[in-house]
Design a protein around this motif. Sequence first.
Motif, mmCIF file in Angstrom:
data_model
loop_
_atom_site.group_PDB
_atom_site.id
_atom_site.type_symbol
_atom_site.label_atom_id
_atom_site.label_comp_id
_atom_site.label_asym_id
_atom_site.label_seq_id
_atom_site.Cartn_x
_atom_site.Cartn_y
_atom_site.Cartn_z
ATOM 1 N N UNK A 1 0.770 -1.281 0.034
ATOM 2 C CA UNK A 1 -0.070 -0.073 0.035
ATOM 3 C C UNK A 1 0.866 1.408 -0.040
ATOM 4 N N UNK A 2 2.074 1.175 0.030
ATOM 5 C CA UNK A 2 3.247 2.247 0.208
ATOM 6 C C UNK A 2 2.854 3.122 1.329
ATOM 7 N N UNK A 3 2.775 2.324 2.324
ATOM 8 C CA UNK A 3 2.566 3.369 3.653
ATOM 9 C C UNK A 3 3.781 3.306 4.662
ATOM 10 N N UNK A 4 4.784 3.057 4.120
ATOM 11 C CA UNK A 4 6.037 3.023 4.949
ATOM 12 C C UNK A 4 7.066 4.076 4.409
ATOM 13 N N UNK A 5 7.945 4.455 5.198
ATOM 14 C CA UNK A 5 9.045 5.101 4.965
ATOM 15 C C UNK A 5 10.096 4.346 4.438
ATOM 16 N N UNK A 6 10.458 4.087 3.214
ATOM 17 C CA UNK A 6 11.491 3.068 2.595
ATOM 18 C C UNK A 6 12.797 3.681 2.805
ATOM 19 N N UNK A 7 12.938 4.985 3.045
ATOM 20 C CA UNK A 7 14.359 5.831 3.189
ATOM 21 C C UNK A 7 14.856 5.312 4.621
ATOM 22 N N UNK A 8 13.738 5.123 5.611
ATOM 23 C CA UNK A 8 14.161 4.900 7.146
ATOM 24 C C UNK A 8 14.435 3.512 7.246
ATOM 25 N N UNK A 9 13.630 2.519 6.418
ATOM 26 C CA UNK A 9 13.720 1.050 6.884
ATOM 27 C C UNK A 9 13.898 -0.092 5.533
ATOM 28 N N UNK A 10 14.007 0.730 4.514
ATOM 29 C CA UNK A 10 14.302 -0.035 3.303
ATOM 30 C C UNK A 10 13.240 -0.601 2.505
ATOM 31 N N UNK A 11 13.429 -1.255 1.543
ATOM 32 C CA UNK A 11 12.289 -2.055 0.704
ATOM 33 C C UNK A 11 12.070 -3.250 1.496
ATOM 34 N N UNK A 12 10.798 -3.991 0.828
ATOM 35 C CA UNK A 12 10.487 -5.127 1.467
ATOM 36 C C UNK A 12 11.630 -6.337 1.510
ATOM 37 N N UNK A 13 12.342 -6.362 0.297
ATOM 38 C CA UNK A 13 13.523 -7.217 0.299
ATOM 39 C C UNK A 13 14.481 -6.854 1.183
ATOM 40 N N UNK A 14 14.823 -5.531 1.553
ATOM 41 C CA UNK A 14 15.924 -5.265 2.433
ATOM 42 C C UNK A 14 15.364 -5.809 3.848
ATOM 43 N N UNK A 15 14.148 -5.590 4.003
ATOM 44 C CA UNK A 15 13.690 -5.872 5.541
ATOM 45 C C UNK A 15 13.833 -7.410 5.933
ATOM 46 N N UNK A 16 13.734 -8.015 4.665
ATOM 47 C CA UNK A 16 13.901 -9.840 4.850
ATOM 48 C C UNK A 16 15.210 -10.216 5.115
ATOM 49 N N UNK A 17 15.991 -9.748 4.179
ATOM 50 C CA UNK A 17 17.572 -10.074 4.309
ATOM 51 C C UNK A 17 18.380 -9.425 5.104
ATOM 52 N N UNK A 18 18.147 -8.035 5.468
ATOM 53 C CA UNK A 18 19.223 -7.350 6.213
ATOM 54 C C UNK A 18 18.693 -7.360 7.756
#
Length: 239
Positions: free
Chosen positions: A218-235
């Motif tokens: 829904x694009x309701x996150x601050x990707x600059x602060x926590x990264x993309x969905x893929x980043x969240x899973x891997x990092x």
Amino acid sequence: LSNFGSLPSIAGGLLFGMTTNPSPKPNAPPAVADLYTHPQPNWDGWPDYISEYNLTAEHIPALIDIITDETHLFCFDGEFAADVVIHAYRALGQLKAAEALPAMIGLYKYEPEDILGNHFTEDLPQAIQMIGASGLPYLKDLLVSTDNGYWGQAIATDMISQIGHEHPDLRADCIEIIATQLQLYRQHDSDFNSDLILALVRMKAVEMSGLVKSVYAADRVNRFAIGDWEDLQTELTWS
């Protein structure tokens, strides 16, 4: 909180040569009244307020009164909190006064960096976090309240995740509290949603990954602060 930046040291007696303490109220218990003459707050470690002033649970209401009194919060020409406010919330933290959480987190409804300076980012969160798991019932209510602004909700989120991380027996309850709030992601701004997501990550709540993915979709996150969905899973590692 890890995402709190540095702010100017302008309050709590840090203005050189300025005395910002008011007088104690006539009905203040002697132990609490003595706090008004304690030296300016320092950054080299806190005193043991409990032993130094013989503070007990019976003093909690008077300490709460200090940090909720606007004449104490804006005592220097209508700006800057008195030194005693900082001493009082530190003492409440050391007393693990769960009932003081609404008042302590309530400080965030003001312009906290203006009245507390770096204490807003440094030791106020520390005092709140000292209260620990006994504060969870209060935090649940504070998380959903918008009365204390973004910072109030952010620190409630952070503390709930800390409790869930450190107390396995409360983990499921903490995850449910955070996830219930995240389900309202369309009503929140992206920064608050991101804080809620990071709280779930901290508790390794992989069972909520579907909900988190929906927030991203829904694009309701601050990707600059926590990264993309893929980043969240891997990092950040969910499992």
